[in-house]
Design an enzyme around this catalytic site. Structure first.
Site, PDB file in Angstrom:
ATOM      1  N   LEU A 195      57.383  10.209  10.646  1.00 21.42           N
ATOM      2  CA  LEU A 195      56.266  11.288  10.524  1.00 21.42           C
ATOM      3  C   LEU A 195      56.207  11.938  11.388  1.00 21.42           C
ATOM      4  CD1 LEU A 195      54.442   7.593  10.490  1.00 21.42           C
ATOM      5  CD2 LEU A 195      54.340   9.317   8.655  1.00 21.42           C
TER       6      LEU A 195
ATOM      7  N   TYR B  88      46.914   1.401  21.665  1.00 22.84           N
ATOM      8  CA  TYR B  88      47.394   1.402  19.848  1.00 22.84           C
ATOM      9  C   TYR B  88      45.907   1.354  18.413  1.00 22.84           C
ATOM     10  CZ  TYR B  88      48.358  -1.562  16.137  1.00 22.84           C
ATOM     11  OH  TYR B  88      48.700  -1.948  14.704  1.00 22.84           O
TER      12      TYR B  88
ATOM     13  N   HIS C  54      42.718  -4.235  16.265  1.00 25.26           N
ATOM     14  CA  HIS C  54      42.161  -3.629  17.406  1.00 25.26           C
ATOM     15  C   HIS C  54      41.696  -2.619  17.537  1.00 25.26           C
ATOM     16  CE1 HIS C  54      44.886  -7.018  18.858  1.00 25.26           C
ATOM     17  NE2 HIS C  54      46.282  -6.743  17.786  1.00 25.26           N
TER      18      HIS C  54
ATOM     19  N   ARG D 291      44.185 -17.999  18.121  1.00 16.71           N
ATOM     20  CA  ARG D 291      43.393 -16.774  17.595  1.00 16.71           C
ATOM     21  C   ARG D 291      43.868 -16.707  15.842  1.00 16.71           C
ATOM     22  NH1 ARG D 291      46.213 -11.805  17.733  1.00 16.71           N
ATOM     23  NH2 ARG D 291      44.380  -9.685  17.263  1.00 16.71           N
TER      24      ARG D 291
HETATM   25  C1  15L Z   1      48.675  -5.318  14.803  1.00 17.90           C
HETATM   26  O1  15L Z   1      47.967  -4.698  14.958  1.00 17.90           O
HETATM   27  C2  15L Z   1      50.614  -5.358  15.077  1.00 17.90           C
HETATM   28  O2  15L Z   1      50.474  -4.630  14.433  1.00 17.90           O
HETATM   29  C3  15L Z   1      50.669  -6.876  14.846  1.00 17.90           C
HETATM   30  O3  15L Z   1      52.235  -6.371  15.588  1.00 17.90           O
HETATM   31  C4  15L Z   1      49.825  -8.005  15.424  1.00 17.90           C
HETATM   32  O4  15L Z   1      49.673  -8.108  16.692  1.00 17.90           O
HETATM   33  C5  15L Z   1      48.321  -7.844  15.245  1.00 17.90           C
HETATM   34  O5  15L Z   1      47.295  -6.485  15.087  1.00 17.90           O
HETATM   35  C6  15L Z   1      47.104  -8.996  15.547  1.00 17.90           C
HETATM   36  O6  15L Z   1      46.056  -8.998  16.097  1.00 17.90           O
HETATM   37  O7  15L Z   1      47.626  -9.971  15.931  1.00 17.90           O
END
Ligand code: 15L
Length: 267
Positions: free
Chosen positions: A52, A136, A113, A174
């Site tokens: 990418l 991220y 996230h 969670r």
């Molecule tokens: C994400 O965005 C990740 O890609 C994944 O690996 C998990 O960590 C997930 O979130 C999560 O919040 O459980």
């Protein structure tokens, strides 16, 4: 039209691996892309390698595509340069190559996230201000903003999926609020690829979870009928949670450990 060329970035990744068998049935001829090929290709799948961060490789991969499922990138918190290259530069390269190639639709893998610093006791819709919980998460908010730009300015039909956690079952307490089954995420991808009313949409990538923190009514309005129910797996999730133990900061917020990592706010 199932004969249209659809390119799937990140096809060798975690979600790619879980959804490929389902997508291969829905979209014969699906073009998989990643840096390295997945181990075994179905007869109906083809593969094109692309990094990418390399605009020319991305342009070659999306040439002739009608639609793109953009799930490629760095999928957890990481060093700034890794996030910058894969999720900022890489996402820009993807949208820009798509525009130049005349691509009509993009489904983008955003993440919970992007809004991870909302409290668990708050129910949020898709119209809230982003509250990323990590570099991220910031990169996913960037991807959503880029999607809006290419939808509004260039008319690409963009669907951002704020994905919770994809898997056969929720991994902990969670995830009882944010889990999504592979079947249900494929349903959301399909809405993004096919629904006639899409201009720019954000959906939460979650199954029918009783403990959800999210108002996903827009997805339901466009036909989403999830079959997964996190509550069916509560005993398993609670048993796994008991092995993990408490996280005083992470447990307050939707993003969990992404919030507590590197946390230095004592206000
Ligand atoms: C994400 O965005 C990740 O890609 C994944 O690996 C998990 O960590 C997930 O979130 C999560 O919040 O459980």
């Amino acid at each position: 039209d199932r004969s249209r060329r659809i390119v799937f970035t990140g096809a060798a990744g975690g979600i790619g691996t879980m959804t490929r068998p389902l997508l291969a049935k829905l979209y014969p001829g699906l073009v998989l892309s990643d840096r390295v090929a997945p181990a075994r290709l179905e007869a109906s799948e083809t593969f094109v390698a692309a990094d990418l961060t390399d605009a020319e490789q991305v342009a070659a991969a999306v040439k002739g595509a009608h639609s793109i499922i953009h799930f490629g990138g760095y999928s957890v918190e990481g060093p700034w340069d890794s996030i910058l290259q894969a999720n900022i530069v890489g996402c820009y390269n993807l949208f820009e190559a798509a525009r130049q190639a005349g691509v009509k639709r993009i489904v983008f893998a955003s993440s919970n996230h992007a809004v991870g610093f909302y409290r668990r006791k708050k129910k949020i819709g898709t119209d809230v201000t982003v509250r990323p919980d990590s570099r991220y998460g910031v990169s996913k908010a960037f991807g959503e903003a880029l999607g809006a730009l290419y939808a509004d300015k260039h008319g690409i039909a963009v669907t951002c999926l704020r994905i919770g956690n994809v898997g056969p079952r929720p991994l902990d307490v969670r995830r009882l609020s944010i889990w999504i089954s592979p079947e249900d995420i494929v349903q959301l991808i399909r809405i993004g690829l096919e629904h006639p009313d899409i201009r720019y949409e954000i959906f939460y990538g979650a199954s029918d979870n009783a403990a959800s923190w999210w108002d996903n009514s827009r997805a339901y309005k466009l036909g989403y009928r999830p079959t997964g129910k996190a509550e069916d797996h509560r005993a398993h999730a609670e048993a796994e949670q008991a092995k993990i133990g408490p996280d005083p900061v992470g447990d307050l917020f939707q993003g969990g450990t992404f919030c507590s990592a590197e946390f230095t706010n004592d206000a």
